[in-house]
Design a protein around this motif. Structure first.
Motif, PDB file in Angstrom:
ATOM      1  N   VAL A  22      53.451 -44.873  24.418  1.00  0.00           N
ATOM      2  CA  VAL A  22      52.275 -45.696  24.116  1.00  0.00           C
ATOM      3  C   VAL A  22      51.014 -44.921  24.496  1.00  0.00           C
ATOM      4  O   VAL A  22      50.064 -44.828  23.700  1.00  0.00           O
ATOM      5  CB  VAL A  22      52.335 -47.053  24.856  1.00  0.00           C
ATOM      6  N   ALA A  23      50.998 -44.346  25.694  1.00  0.00           N
ATOM      7  CA  ALA A  23      49.821 -43.587  26.152  1.00  0.00           C
ATOM      8  C   ALA A  23      49.545 -42.405  25.223  1.00  0.00           C
ATOM      9  O   ALA A  23      48.391 -42.161  24.852  1.00  0.00           O
ATOM     10  CB  ALA A  23      50.025 -43.110  27.590  1.00  0.00           C
ATOM     11  N   ASP A  24      50.594 -41.680  24.841  1.00  0.00           N
ATOM     12  CA  ASP A  24      50.408 -40.527  23.945  1.00  0.00           C
ATOM     13  C   ASP A  24      49.863 -40.960  22.586  1.00  0.00           C
ATOM     14  O   ASP A  24      49.023 -40.276  21.998  1.00  0.00           O
ATOM     15  CB  ASP A  24      51.729 -39.770  23.759  1.00  0.00           C
ATOM     16  N   HIS A  25      50.342 -42.116  22.089  1.00  0.00           N
ATOM     17  CA  HIS A  25      49.865 -42.591  20.792  1.00  0.00           C
ATOM     18  C   HIS A  25      48.391 -42.989  20.863  1.00  0.00           C
ATOM     19  O   HIS A  25      47.600 -42.650  19.974  1.00  0.00           O
ATOM     20  CB  HIS A  25      50.725 -43.757  20.298  1.00  0.00           C
ATOM     21  N   ILE A  26      48.011 -43.680  21.931  1.00  0.00           N
ATOM     22  CA  ILE A  26      46.606 -44.057  22.091  1.00  0.00           C
ATOM     23  C   ILE A  26      45.749 -42.809  22.289  1.00  0.00           C
ATOM     24  O   ILE A  26      44.660 -42.690  21.715  1.00  0.00           O
ATOM     25  CB  ILE A  26      46.426 -45.053  23.248  1.00  0.00           C
ATOM     26  N   ALA A  27      46.250 -41.841  23.063  1.00  0.00           N
ATOM     27  CA  ALA A  27      45.522 -40.583  23.268  1.00  0.00           C
ATOM     28  C   ALA A  27      45.310 -39.855  21.938  1.00  0.00           C
ATOM     29  O   ALA A  27      44.229 -39.296  21.688  1.00  0.00           O
ATOM     30  CB  ALA A  27      46.265 -39.690  24.251  1.00  0.00           C
ATOM     31  N   ALA A  28      46.323 -39.876  21.079  1.00  0.00           N
ATOM     32  CA  ALA A  28      46.193 -39.246  19.761  1.00  0.00           C
ATOM     33  C   ALA A  28      45.144 -39.971  18.920  1.00  0.00           C
ATOM     34  O   ALA A  28      44.374 -39.329  18.185  1.00  0.00           O
ATOM     35  CB  ALA A  28      47.539 -39.232  19.043  1.00  0.00           C
ATOM     36  N   ARG A  29      45.094 -41.302  19.027  1.00  0.00           N
ATOM     37  CA  ARG A  29      44.084 -42.080  18.291  1.00  0.00           C
ATOM     38  C   ARG A  29      42.677 -41.739  18.795  1.00  0.00           C
ATOM     39  O   ARG A  29      41.732 -41.696  18.008  1.00  0.00           O
ATOM     40  CB  ARG A  29      44.364 -43.568  18.429  1.00  0.00           C
ATOM     41  N   ILE A  30      42.550 -41.507  20.094  1.00  0.00           N
ATOM     42  CA  ILE A  30      41.253 -41.120  20.657  1.00  0.00           C
ATOM     43  C   ILE A  30      40.879 -39.728  20.165  1.00  0.00           C
ATOM     44  O   ILE A  30      39.758 -39.497  19.715  1.00  0.00           O
ATOM     45  CB  ILE A  30      41.292 -41.178  22.202  1.00  0.00           C
TER      46      ILE A  30
END
Length: 97
Positions: A22-30
């Motif tokens: 989840v954190a990696d996916h949100i980081a990628a969105r950022i």
């Protein structure tokens, strides 16, 4: 994001912690600019629903993002995408002269 588990980017069978996914996916969105500095993230329960995970998993993902310096959480306000840190030293720095 979709609330339907079939559309979730999270793979519970992957050899990785779900909160890290989840954190990696949100980081990628950022990183991609989809989530811009100052943007407010959904609450933990909403984020959990969005990713098809428990709200405590979403909470741990947010903590991971805070540790990476990507988000800032303000009590009673929410969690926001952090503004990029300014580089050390400024253009008008004369080197201590």
């Amino acid at each position: 994001m979709a609330a339907d588990r079939g559309d979730s980017p999270i793979d519970p069978n992957k050899i990785a912690y779900v909160y890290m996914q989840v954190a990696d996916h949100i980081a990628a969105r950022i990183a991609s600019g989809e989530l811009r500095p100052g943007a407010r993230l959904p609450g933990e329960r909403d984020l959990g629903s969005e990713y098809g995970v428990a709200y405590l998993t979403a909470r741990r993902a947010i903590r991971e993002l805070r540790e990476r310096g990507l988000v800032v959480t303000l009590p009673a306000k929410g969690t926001f995408v952090a503004y990029p840190a300014e580089p050390d030293g400024s253009a008008d720095d004369d080197g201590g002269q």
